[in-house]
Write an enzyme that holds these catalytic residues in place. Sequence first.
Site, short mmCIF file in Angstrom:
data_model
loop_
_atom_site.label_atom_id
_atom_site.label_comp_id
_atom_site.label_asym_id
_atom_site.label_seq_id
_atom_site.Cartn_x
_atom_site.Cartn_y
_atom_site.Cartn_z
N VAL A 145 0.82 -1.20 0.00
CA VAL A 145 0.00 0.00 0.00
C VAL A 145 0.86 1.26 0.00
CG1 VAL A 145 -1.64 1.33 1.39
CG2 VAL A 145 -2.01 -1.11 1.03
N GLU A 146 1.96 1.23 0.74
CA GLU A 146 2.78 2.44 0.88
C GLU A 146 3.52 2.80 -0.40
OE1 GLU A 146 3.19 4.70 3.12
OE2 GLU A 146 1.83 3.86 4.61
N SER A 147 4.09 1.82 -1.10
CA SER A 147 4.93 2.17 -2.26
C SER A 147 4.75 1.21 -3.43
CB SER A 147 6.40 2.20 -1.86
OG SER A 147 6.89 0.89 -1.60
#
Length: 430
Positions: free
Chosen positions: A144-146
């Site tokens: 989700v973050e990157s």
Amino acid sequence: MRQLALFLGSAVFALTQAQAELIINGQPASGTANTAVSNFPVYSSPNSFQNCLANLRGQAISSGVSASSYDSYTQNLTPDFSVIEKLNYQPEFSTPIWDYLSGLVDDQRVEQGQQQLAQHRDVLNRVSAAYGVPPETVVAVWGVESNFGNISGSYPLLQSLGTLSCEGRRQSYFRGELFAAMRILQRGDLNESQLKGSWAGAFGHTQFMPSTYEELAVDFDGDGRRDLVSSTSDALASTANFLKKRGWQTGQPWGFEVKAPQGISTSGEGRRNKKTLSYWASQGLSRADGTPLIQGALSESSQAGLMSPAGANGPLFLVFKNFDAIYSYNAAESYALAIAHLSDRLQGKGAFAAPWPTDDAGTSRAERREIQQYLLNKGYDIGNVDGLIGDKTRQAIRQEQIKLGLSPTGRAGQLVLRAFRSENAKNMMR
């Protein structure tokens, strides 16, 4: 990491650059609860920017940045005033949670996540043994973050944080992050070319803010450097360390979807208002598959809060302390639910049992790319086909909806997707 949502107040479900930037009320989330606008002077030119940096020199030195390091880092530093525009941006469109989750947790990301689990199995097993956080949860944060390191940002942090330290709101907060970034460089964990990330300062595989990096980053590969940019091992271990330090309980679930008797009131309930599982069982709640609430490591006294992100007519969840640990990574319940759900999907579990209360369900990233390609073929200037729905795409959708006699919502949902597919089919028949 963005841990950005305490930054500017309460969360709304706003459409994001799904792989890279959770936006809360159009702003980056950040680990501070004070939302007041700072009364700092505004620097609106390169010369005044240099004056601002000169005035910050003493504060930087007091924070542990050496005078020589500060002078070196700021000598040729120029402002990037585009980050102020992003700081002030307020989106005209906020999207419901079913749109938010459909873009973050789709079949493509699940498949990619499972590939990452297999590729990094040894490291993830050692990380899980060291910190007690399941591999699937760590990989879910990474995804989700990157998007598994594929979208981590290209803004030079000293430039963006320097600009945000001298102009706009929250200057005090960004100054702290600027000085933290300088200390990271000064210690030699990273070099300046590596220190790139989001416009608000988050960087690396799992998007730590510099101050969070200083507090919680770990050297897991043993090379003497805490490198969340080039070392996947360090990034995954640091993410697990963050969750552990924020209260992750080994062997416990984040939560699960539940069924409730019709007409049950969810008023006053939520993540913070936890009650015992014996209480929830007495209210007629069961797991979504109909099995009892109390299973495995859970007991009658286990505390859980009833969360209804779309109201009583949508999916309901009992959430435990591990959900709170995920929430602390980026303080928005929509974000935490995305991480939790993706981690479940990576374990082989299915979609939520209860439907979202809508007749226009969300679209996956692949479906959003299909919508964008249709608009490009129609001659709209919407930028790249990337599955990230921004203002230009929504404006184009509205115009096409009007042409097709539909309500001009601007939503890239299933109704628009079906309408565009129908138009394509008609055109092929002509």
